[in-house]
Write a protein that holds these residues in place. Structure first.
Motif, PDB file in Angstrom:
ATOM      1  N   UNK A  22       0.822  -1.214   0.000  1.00 14.98           N
ATOM      2  CA  UNK A  22       0.000   0.000   0.000  1.00 14.98           C
ATOM      3  C   UNK A  22       0.854   1.262   0.000  1.00 14.98           C
ATOM      4  N   UNK A  23       2.022   1.195   0.631  1.00 14.23           N
ATOM      5  CA  UNK A  23       2.892   2.375   0.710  1.00 14.23           C
ATOM      6  C   UNK A  23       3.442   2.774  -0.659  1.00 14.23           C
ATOM      7  N   UNK A  24       3.580   1.797  -1.565  1.00 13.98           N
ATOM      8  CA  UNK A  24       4.158   2.047  -2.898  1.00 13.98           C
ATOM      9  C   UNK A  24       5.478   2.818  -2.781  1.00 13.98           C
ATOM     10  N   UNK A  25       6.404   2.207  -2.084  1.00 13.76           N
ATOM     11  CA  UNK A  25       7.666   2.869  -1.767  1.00 13.76           C
ATOM     12  C   UNK A  25       8.485   3.217  -3.002  1.00 13.76           C
ATOM     13  N   UNK A  26       8.266   2.506  -4.105  1.00 14.28           N
ATOM     14  CA  UNK A  26       9.040   2.803  -5.314  1.00 14.28           C
ATOM     15  C   UNK A  26       8.689   4.167  -5.892  1.00 14.28           C
ATOM     16  N   UNK A  62       8.605  12.327   3.255  1.00 14.30           N
ATOM     17  CA  UNK A  62       8.555  10.896   2.944  1.00 14.30           C
ATOM     18  C   UNK A  62       7.265  10.270   3.463  1.00 14.30           C
ATOM     19  N   UNK A  63       6.949  10.552   4.718  1.00  9.43           N
ATOM     20  CA  UNK A  63       5.708  10.020   5.295  1.00  9.43           C
ATOM     21  C   UNK A  63       4.496  10.631   4.601  1.00  9.43           C
ATOM     22  N   UNK A  91       2.251  -3.207 -12.369  1.00  6.33           N
ATOM     23  CA  UNK A  91       2.483  -2.800 -10.982  1.00  6.33           C
ATOM     24  C   UNK A  91       2.780  -1.319 -10.810  1.00  6.33           C
ATOM     25  N   UNK A  92       2.977  -0.599 -11.909  1.00  6.49           N
ATOM     26  CA  UNK A  92       3.307   0.820 -11.820  1.00  6.49           C
ATOM     27  C   UNK A  92       2.129   1.723 -12.159  1.00  6.49           C
ATOM     28  N   UNK A  93       0.953   1.140 -12.320  1.00  7.40           N
ATOM     29  CA  UNK A  93      -0.240   1.937 -12.599  1.00  7.40           C
ATOM     30  C   UNK A  93      -1.427   1.308 -11.885  1.00  7.40           C
ATOM     31  N   UNK A 293       9.316   1.073 -15.320  1.00  9.68           N
ATOM     32  CA  UNK A 293      10.437   0.902 -14.400  1.00  9.68           C
ATOM     33  C   UNK A 293      11.597   1.817 -14.777  1.00  9.68           C
ATOM     34  N   UNK A 294      11.799   2.006 -16.070  1.00 12.82           N
ATOM     35  CA  UNK A 294      12.933   2.814 -16.536  1.00 12.82           C
ATOM     36  C   UNK A 294      12.840   4.260 -16.063  1.00 12.82           C
ATOM     37  N   UNK A 295      11.633   4.839 -16.040  1.00 15.11           N
ATOM     38  CA  UNK A 295      11.531   6.241 -15.626  1.00 15.11           C
ATOM     39  C   UNK A 295      11.850   6.384 -14.140  1.00 15.11           C
ATOM     40  N   UNK A 296      11.557   5.361 -13.353  1.00 15.07           N
ATOM     41  CA  UNK A 296      11.953   5.404 -11.942  1.00 15.07           C
ATOM     42  C   UNK A 296      13.474   5.422 -11.833  1.00 15.07           C
ATOM     43  N   UNK A 297      14.130   4.605 -12.655  1.00 15.94           N
ATOM     44  CA  UNK A 297      15.594   4.593 -12.669  1.00 15.94           C
ATOM     45  C   UNK A 297      16.145   5.932 -13.140  1.00 15.94           C
TER      46      UNK A 297
END
Length: 317
Positions: A22-26, A62-63, A91-93, A293-297
């Motif tokens: 639920x936090x979706x830390x990525x 962050x919180x 998983x990213x949407x 995933x690439x845009x997160x990187x």
């Protein structure tokens, strides 16, 4: 007795896993990287750094982002935007999936939101009192924007302003607010440099909207992709990347940022790869996962590289 203990342990592990999901830390680095960048600019340029204030801001944003993720999950679920995809889920949407999969209840998520926002507001009130009204005002913009991103009556993510709102809040608002906490004033340099994470956040949200195109249109969540189509989303994504890297180059060329800020171009290879992947697979929610995933990187690499560039300038300049 042994069986009950094992079952309880598995249940606790399952609940913990659900909360982490639920936090979706990525998606949280776009909050604390701008904060760190602001502190790096203040230190490199003016030898100013307050570690206590930095930790407070870092923890608060962050919180806050975790709370925002859960709040958006709840509201999108209640507005029937998110649905269960099973094996076809990107998983990213489409939110974290904890509500659509029945892992957590709306009531549990609401309690999580309240805890996160209470913590954030407490830090905001303290820093606003300690550092002055500009911090209070900038913090208020960030907190209210996060609430009304999907909350009625504003719901600006549903009206085509969500992307711009994220650009502003995860760029200038975070960087300038954090910079003011450190230095007690506002400057042109952090404003200009803040547009780099801002435009990367623009690209991140746009690419995550593309897989949800049909669901967003059906539910009335008319973000830019839902309004103008997936092809337009690809163009908007590329435009965000172009602006981000253009600002890095331009700020150094015109003397706004120091030369080591060009380290931000370390993220260019994965950025180009993400563009290639998106152009090829924007119609397929599963095949475009590597692009998500690439845009997160890209964000992580560029942010860390910019911070490193300023630290290098501080040590050598």
């Amino acid at each position: 007795m042994r069986l009950r203990i094992q079952t309880s342990g598995k249940a606790e592990k399952g609940r913990l896993s659900a909360w982490i999901q639920a936090f979706r830390l990525h998606f949280v680095p776009p909050s604390f990287i701008p904060v760190t960048l602001a502190a790096a600019i203040a230190w490199a340029r003016y030898s100013v750094f307050d570690p206590v204030a930095f930790v407070l801001v870092f923890a608060g944003v962050t919180v806050h982002h975790v709370g925002l993720n859960m709040l958006d999950d709840v509201l999108d679920y209640l507005h029937a935007v998110d649905r269960a995809w099973g094996d076809e889920r990107n998983p990213y949407s489409g939110g974290s999936g904890v509500l659509t999969e029945g892992l957590l209840s709306v009531s549990q998520m609401r309690k999580g939101v309240i805890v996160c926002y209470t913590f954030t507001i407490g830090i905001w009130l303290y820093l606003g009192y300690d550092r002055g009204w500009p911090v209070a005002a900038i913090g208020a913009i960030g907190i209210l924007s996060s609430i009304f991103y999907t909350a009625p009556p504003v719901k600006f993510a549903y009206r085509g302003f969500g992307e711009l709102g994220l650009l502003v809040n995860f760029g200038p608002v975070l960087v300038l607010g954090s910079y003011y906490v450190q230095r007690g004033t506002l400057d042109t340099e952090p404003l200009v440099v803040s547009l780099v994470p801002g435009f990367l956040m623009w690209s991140m949200i746009v690419i995550n909207e593309i897989p949800d195109y049909e669901e967003d249109r059906r539910s009335g969540k008319l973000n830019l992709v839902a309004r103008f189509g997936r092809e337009a989303g690809v163009v908007l994504y590329e435009a965000g990347l172009l602006c981000a890297f253009g600002i890095i180059a331009g700020s150094v060329f015109f003397g706004v940022a120091p030369f080591p800020a060009l380290l931000g171009f370390a993220a260019l290879p994965p950025a180009l790869r993400s563009v290639r992947l998106l152009r090829n697979f924007y119609q397929d929610r599963l095949k475009m996962i590597p692009a998500n995933l690439a845009i997160i990187k890209v964000y992580l690499i560029s942010g860390v590289a910019l911070i490193a560039g300023y630290l290098l300038h501080g040590f050598t300049g």
